[in-house]
Design a protein around this motif. Structure first.
Motif, mmCIF file in Angstrom:
data_model
loop_
_atom_site.group_PDB
_atom_site.id
_atom_site.type_symbol
_atom_site.label_atom_id
_atom_site.label_comp_id
_atom_site.label_asym_id
_atom_site.label_seq_id
_atom_site.Cartn_x
_atom_site.Cartn_y
_atom_site.Cartn_z
ATOM 1 N N MET A 56 0.740 6.461 -6.972
ATOM 2 C CA MET A 56 -0.429 7.286 -7.277
ATOM 3 C C MET A 56 -0.176 8.768 -6.983
ATOM 4 S SD MET A 56 -3.391 4.764 -5.744
ATOM 5 C CE MET A 56 -4.809 5.708 -6.338
ATOM 6 N N GLY A 57 0.814 9.035 -6.122
ATOM 7 C CA GLY A 57 1.108 10.416 -5.751
ATOM 8 C C GLY A 57 0.066 11.011 -4.815
ATOM 9 N N ILE A 58 -0.489 10.167 -3.927
ATOM 10 C CA ILE A 58 -1.510 10.659 -2.986
ATOM 11 C C ILE A 58 -1.156 10.277 -1.550
ATOM 12 C CG2 ILE A 58 -3.360 10.616 -4.711
ATOM 13 C CD1 ILE A 58 -4.412 8.036 -3.431
ATOM 14 N N THR A 59 -1.809 10.951 -0.607
ATOM 15 C CA THR A 59 -1.572 10.710 0.815
ATOM 16 C C THR A 59 -2.436 9.536 1.292
ATOM 17 O OG1 THR A 59 -3.383 12.169 1.468
ATOM 18 C CG2 THR A 59 -1.197 13.190 1.188
ATOM 19 N N ARG A 60 -2.109 9.032 2.473
ATOM 20 C CA ARG A 60 -2.955 7.999 3.109
ATOM 21 C C ARG A 60 -4.378 8.514 3.284
ATOM 22 N NH1 ARG A 60 -0.948 3.354 5.833
ATOM 23 N NH2 ARG A 60 -2.787 3.314 7.151
ATOM 24 N N GLU A 61 -4.479 9.774 3.691
ATOM 25 C CA GLU A 61 -5.790 10.374 3.941
ATOM 26 C C GLU A 61 -6.639 10.360 2.660
ATOM 27 O OE1 GLU A 61 -7.202 14.226 6.449
ATOM 28 O OE2 GLU A 61 -5.831 14.633 4.780
ATOM 29 N N GLU A 62 -6.052 10.743 1.545
ATOM 30 C CA GLU A 62 -6.782 10.716 0.264
ATOM 31 C C GLU A 62 -7.134 9.279 -0.125
ATOM 32 O OE1 GLU A 62 -5.070 14.319 -2.426
ATOM 33 O OE2 GLU A 62 -3.574 12.897 -1.692
ATOM 34 N N PHE A 63 -6.169 8.377 0.075
ATOM 35 C CA PHE A 63 -6.350 6.974 -0.311
ATOM 36 C C PHE A 63 -7.524 6.339 0.435
ATOM 37 C CE2 PHE A 63 -5.206 2.413 -0.177
ATOM 38 C CZ PHE A 63 -4.883 2.174 -1.500
ATOM 39 N N TYR A 64 -7.679 6.700 1.708
ATOM 40 C CA TYR A 64 -8.733 6.077 2.513
ATOM 41 C C TYR A 64 -10.020 6.894 2.562
ATOM 42 C CZ TYR A 64 -5.289 2.600 3.782
ATOM 43 O OH TYR A 64 -4.347 1.592 3.736
ATOM 44 N N ASP A 65 -10.168 7.864 1.658
ATOM 45 C CA ASP A 65 -11.415 8.616 1.528
ATOM 46 C C ASP A 65 -12.272 7.895 0.485
ATOM 47 O OD1 ASP A 65 -13.470 10.356 0.873
ATOM 48 O OD2 ASP A 65 -12.189 12.141 0.838
ATOM 49 N N GLY A 84 0.821 -1.215 0.000
ATOM 50 C CA GLY A 84 0.000 0.000 0.000
ATOM 51 C C GLY A 84 0.849 1.257 0.000
ATOM 52 N N ASP A 85 1.960 1.230 0.751
ATOM 53 C CA ASP A 85 2.856 2.398 0.764
ATOM 54 C C ASP A 85 3.372 2.682 -0.640
ATOM 55 O OD1 ASP A 85 2.493 2.512 3.517
ATOM 56 O OD2 ASP A 85 4.349 1.427 3.957
ATOM 57 N N ARG A 86 3.787 1.624 -1.337
ATOM 58 C CA ARG A 86 4.314 1.810 -2.694
ATOM 59 C C ARG A 86 3.193 2.246 -3.646
ATOM 60 N NH1 ARG A 86 7.805 -2.830 -5.042
ATOM 61 N NH2 ARG A 86 9.601 -1.589 -4.434
ATOM 62 N N LEU A 87 2.015 1.655 -3.507
ATOM 63 C CA LEU A 87 0.898 2.020 -4.378
ATOM 64 C C LEU A 87 0.549 3.506 -4.212
ATOM 65 C CD1 LEU A 87 -1.279 1.258 -6.423
ATOM 66 C CD2 LEU A 87 -2.711 0.505 -4.501
ATOM 67 N N ARG A 88 0.485 3.980 -2.968
ATOM 68 C CA ARG A 88 0.184 5.399 -2.728
ATOM 69 C C ARG A 88 1.278 6.295 -3.312
ATOM 70 N NH1 ARG A 88 -2.258 2.815 1.559
ATOM 71 N NH2 ARG A 88 -0.365 2.570 2.773
ATOM 72 N N GLN A 89 2.520 5.823 -3.215
ATOM 73 C CA GLN A 89 3.645 6.572 -3.796
ATOM 74 C C GLN A 89 3.476 6.639 -5.326
ATOM 75 O OE1 GLN A 89 7.356 4.690 -2.782
ATOM 76 N NE2 GLN A 89 8.572 6.076 -4.029
#
Length: 197
Positions: free
Chosen positions: A73-82, A66-71
């Motif tokens: 995507m260029g988004i934060t954890r907060e955006e990812f879990y919205d 998930g850390d790599r996927l968010r990287q």
């Protein structure tokens, strides 16, 4: 199954998914469906199935993948879990257990039981990230057999779908052998995501 689900509201359907025990006899840690979605979701992330850590926390992609996927995507954890921004529907909703070379494949009962009904209720999806061979087989009509070929031909599916390799640390060798993925595809992905969000 689809006919039985058609009359359900979005909330009722998601409630049934979260209570599913269709594969209970085959799951080493028992059922714990892990999904994230809202009718407002703009981006859909389709992985294989939750890993052990995700099973334990109940939070999708709550691991190094998930850390790599968010990287990527260029988004934060907060955006990812919205869930109004991002839906997460793996091919199998529960942790399938571990085999000789990593986690077992998603349970085959899961996608036919739930997938079409859930996808029909996500009218605002503009981009689907299609991760790994099982997701490629379901979501990419006319896809090649190999994940590498599908990812190499990503423009055939773009901009509605993006075939991707798995972001797992187990895939570091693939990423080293295919440096074009991070240099060529990731910037396009990040630009598209920033437009959508």
């Amino acid at each position: 199954m689809m006919d039985k689900l058609a009359h359900l509201s979005f909330e009722e359907l998601v409630q049934q998914v979260r209570a599913c025990n269709l594969c209970a006899d085959f799951l080493p840690l028992g059922p714990r469906p892990v999904v994230q979605l809202s009718p407002e979701s703009r981006i859909l992330v389709v992985g294989q199935a939750p890993g052990r850590r995700v099973h334990e926390t109940g939070v999708p992609f709550n691991d190094p993948s998930g850390d790599r996927l968010r990287q990527w995507m260029g988004i934060t954890r907060e955006e990812f879990y919205d869930d109004r921004k991002l839906a997460i529907l793996p091919m199998g909703f529960c942790y399938p257990g571990t085999g000789k070379s990593g986690d077992l494949p998603p349970r085959p009962e899961c996608a036919p039981a739930w997938r079409s009904a859930l996808l029909e209720r996500l009218p605002n999806i503009a981009l689907t990230l299609v991760i790994g061979q099982y997701a490629h087989a379901w979501h990419l009509p006319g896809a090649k057999k190999s994940v590498t070929e599908n990812v190499r031909n990503w423009r055939d599916f773009w901009p509605e779908n993006l075939p991707m390799p798995h972001p797992s640390p187990r895939n570091n060798l693939w990423l080293r052998r295919n440096p074009w993925f991070e240099s060529e595809v990731i910037p396009e992905l990040q630009e598209r995501i920033s437009q959508l969000l």
